[in-house]
Scaffold this active site. Structure first.
Site: not given
Length: 647
Positions: A200, A206, A208-209, A311, A498
């Protein structure tokens, strides 16, 4: 006196009653007069004195009278006010409170009074307020608005965000609601030993994966684990109703307003490393050529992410720049394998489907005072590609699963080209010897083939022009293709923190796994999701326009040059996107440095001509400078540098 003659008044009334009455919408102009727009092909002049009792957007009935061989509308009845609840700015006139609506073509203040305990005297010129129209001059002799809330003071550095959120009726803070973990008895696989990891942005909370990947003899096994907010938010609960109202987390430069309480979004549901989390996990097998095998599988599980990556760090590592290294050989191997899988999937989609055009994302860098200090054009690098390909594969699999199992869900759909525009589209493509014509344009395979052909053309002109013929993406409760992604089915489920649609799809998948009864999502929910996403995008564009005007004022003063790409051409000028920062600007035809009578534009062709020569066309790039910035309308006007003013 003559005007008091009852007989004359009666004759005037009879004459008026004999004239036609039309209903339509008032369209104001910048020159005080207006028009009654009855249809696309019928409009009638409204004189300046009569416009004083009207507002842009009013729906009225009017008597149509012919004066000097031209028709004029005389307003009679207000059917619906064009202004109701709105955002506006305070304007003091002789110390009396007025509000100027924050809308195009509204330049005069409307008489106002403060309510809800707001101190009238505390409102100063330029303050931003929420207001409601309570009297209309056509109906009540004068306009009157009530100020119902103060949004921001004129000099508040947070005004852009607060105003944009109010303008689009979006929440300004995270929801507050009680919750506790539900469904503790739901059977879950123990996948805490699987080495999941997240990639991320460094500021993301947040998450979520998470992803785990293993090389196999035929390719790779990919696991995508997605946070399970449903473990805390039962369907129909108070918090679920809040999420169903918001539908999305709102992301704006410098801030986000979550769909769920922050304790859930950023902590309990977020897949932080070394924290056990309930999740829905998809297992995929992918061949070395990028083909997804049909034996995918969903399961409810408990997972524990073992690493959080950024990233930029991952891209630097895989591209051989920088000094950062993964902490373990296991994670290093996983990143290498995910990179290889992403490249294989990308090549497969280039050959069989559609790949997104490689365009940068633009990121605003803000200081503590909410001022823009830089705008970064961030190209999609290998780490972005890795996550993107994993999520596309996961969402395609969910689309197939929901299409085959319950047979319903919330599907992201796109029908390709607008069916009403197929004839002119065929005529256009025939002129360029396109490989796909006729009925093939309505098929997924034909659409994909055409897109791949367009990507190979040396100029962006035809590609930019073709996009005018495309249909809009939408949300459907029944399975349908997404032509824009080249996917037979596409149903997102990987961002349930989200996006409410993803939470709904997760619940449907869970219901099939647990063999519990479920019902299709309401068609009204699908419609609201599509509409709310448009609102979110408008809000993102609005705040960006505001910040661009703030930031680029320095570039205007310095005479800085930018590369502008032509997005649209009309009879007055050209709209361009500045490639260095993503800002939109307008270049008037009068700025092109040639006699106006030698120029002509053709919107359908997307070209500007000087005589028979093409001067500008869609997709073309040219050097421009900023000539004027209007902070009130948040618009940027452009000009050509002196050296190139003879285009």
């Amino acid at each position: 006196m003559l005007q008091d003659n009852p007989l004359l008044a009666q004759l005037k009334q009879q004459l008026r009653e004999s004239l036609p009455v039309k209903e339509g919408v008032v369209r104001a102009t910048t020159k005080n007069f207006g028009f009654l727009e009855v249809s696309d092909k019928e409009s009638h002049f409204i004189s300046p004195p009569l416009m004083k009792k009207l507002l842009n957007g009013d729906r009225i009935s009017a008597v149509i009278r012919e004066v000097d061989a031209k028709t004029q509308a005389e307003p009679e009845t207000l059917l619906e006010a064009g202004l109701q609840n709105f955002v506006g700015r305070v304007k003091r006139f002789k110390n009396r409170l007025q509000i100027v609506p924050d809308l195009p073509l509204f330049k005069d203040g409307l008489k106002a009074k403060a309510v809800n305990g707001i101190d009238d005297k505390a409102l100063a010129d330029g303050d931003w307020v929420q207001a409601t129209l309570v009297q209309h001059a056509l109906k009540d002799e004068q306009f009157l608005v009530e100020v119902t809330a103060l949004i921001a003071k004129a000099m508040d550095p947070e005004a852009p965000w607060l105003v944009v959120l109010a303008r689009h009726n979006l929440p300004t803070a995270a929801p507050l609601s009680e919750f506790s973990e539900q469904q503790a008895t739901t059977p879950r696989s123990d996948l805490t030993a699987v080495p999941f990891f997240t990639i991320d942005s460094s500021s993301t909370q947040d998450m979520d994966d998470a992803i785990a990947i293993t090389q196999t003899t035929t390719g790779w096994q990919l696991k995508v684990a997605v946070a399970d907010p449903d473990a805390y938010i039962p369907a129909g609960s108070a918090l679920d109703q809040i999420a169903a109202e918001r539908l999305f987390t709102t992301y704006l430069p410098g801030r986000n307003i979550p769909m769920l309480p922050r304790q859930l979004a950023d902590e309990l549901c977020s897949l932080h490393p070394n924290q056990p989390r309930p999740a829905l996990v998809l297992t995929l097998n992918i061949q070395q050529d990028g083909t997804i095998e049909p034996d995918y599988r969903f399961e409810l599980a408990t997972i524990c992410s073992q690493a959080r990556f950024d990233y930029t760090q991952v891209s630097d590592y895989l591209e051989g720049t920088g000094s950062w290294q993964p902490e373990s050989s296991l994670m290093a191997e996983q990143l290498q394998q995910l990179s290889a899988l992403a490249k294989a999937r990308q090549q497969w989609r280039k050959t069989h489907a559609i790949v997104f055009p490689d365009k940068p994302d633009y990121r605003f860098d803000l200081n503590a005072g909410h001022q823009v200090v830089a705008i970064h054009a961030e190209q999609r690098r290998i780490a972005n590609l890795m996550v993107e390909e994993a999520m596309i594969a996961a969402n395609q699999s969910a689309g197939r699963y929901l299409a085959s199992q319950p047979g319903f869900g919330l599907f992201n759909t796109h029908s390709g080209f607008d069916s009403s525009k197929l004839n002119p589209l065929n005529e256009l493509l025939s002129k360029f010897d396109a490989p796909v014509l006729g009925d093939a344009l309505t098929e997924l395979s034909g659409f994909c083939q055409l897109r791949r052909w367009l990507d190979q053309l040396p100029s962006a002109y035809l590609d930019t022009r073709i996009r005018r013929f495309q249909a809009y993406a939408t949300v459907s409760t029944t399975p349908a293709a997404h032509f824009g992604l080249g996917a037979e089915y596409y149903a997102t489920w990987t961002s349930p923190i989200r996006k409410y649609s993803d939470l709904v799809n997760q619940r449907l998948i869970k219901a099939t796994l647990l063999q519990t009864a479920t019902e299709p999502p309401a068609a009204e929910l699908a419609k609201r999701l599509a509409e709310q996403r448009k609102i979110q995008r408008r809000a993102e564009r609005d705040i960006a326009d505001w910040l661009y005007c703030q930031f680029l004022s320095t570039a205007q003063a310095d005479g800085q040059c930018f590369t502008g790409e032509v997005q649209d051409i009309n009879r007055t000028g050209v709209r361009l996107r500045l490639l260095e920062n993503g800002a939109q600007g307008f270049l008037a035809l009068s700025e092109l440095g040639v006699p106006a009578d030698s120029l002509s534009t053709n919107w359908e062709e997307g070209r500007c001509y000087q005589g028979d020569n093409i001067m500008l066309e869609l997709g073309q790039q040219l050097q421009v400078q900023i000539s004027e910035i209007n902070p009130d309308s948040q618009t940027i006007n452009l000009k050509l540098p002196a050296a190139s003013a003879d285009l």
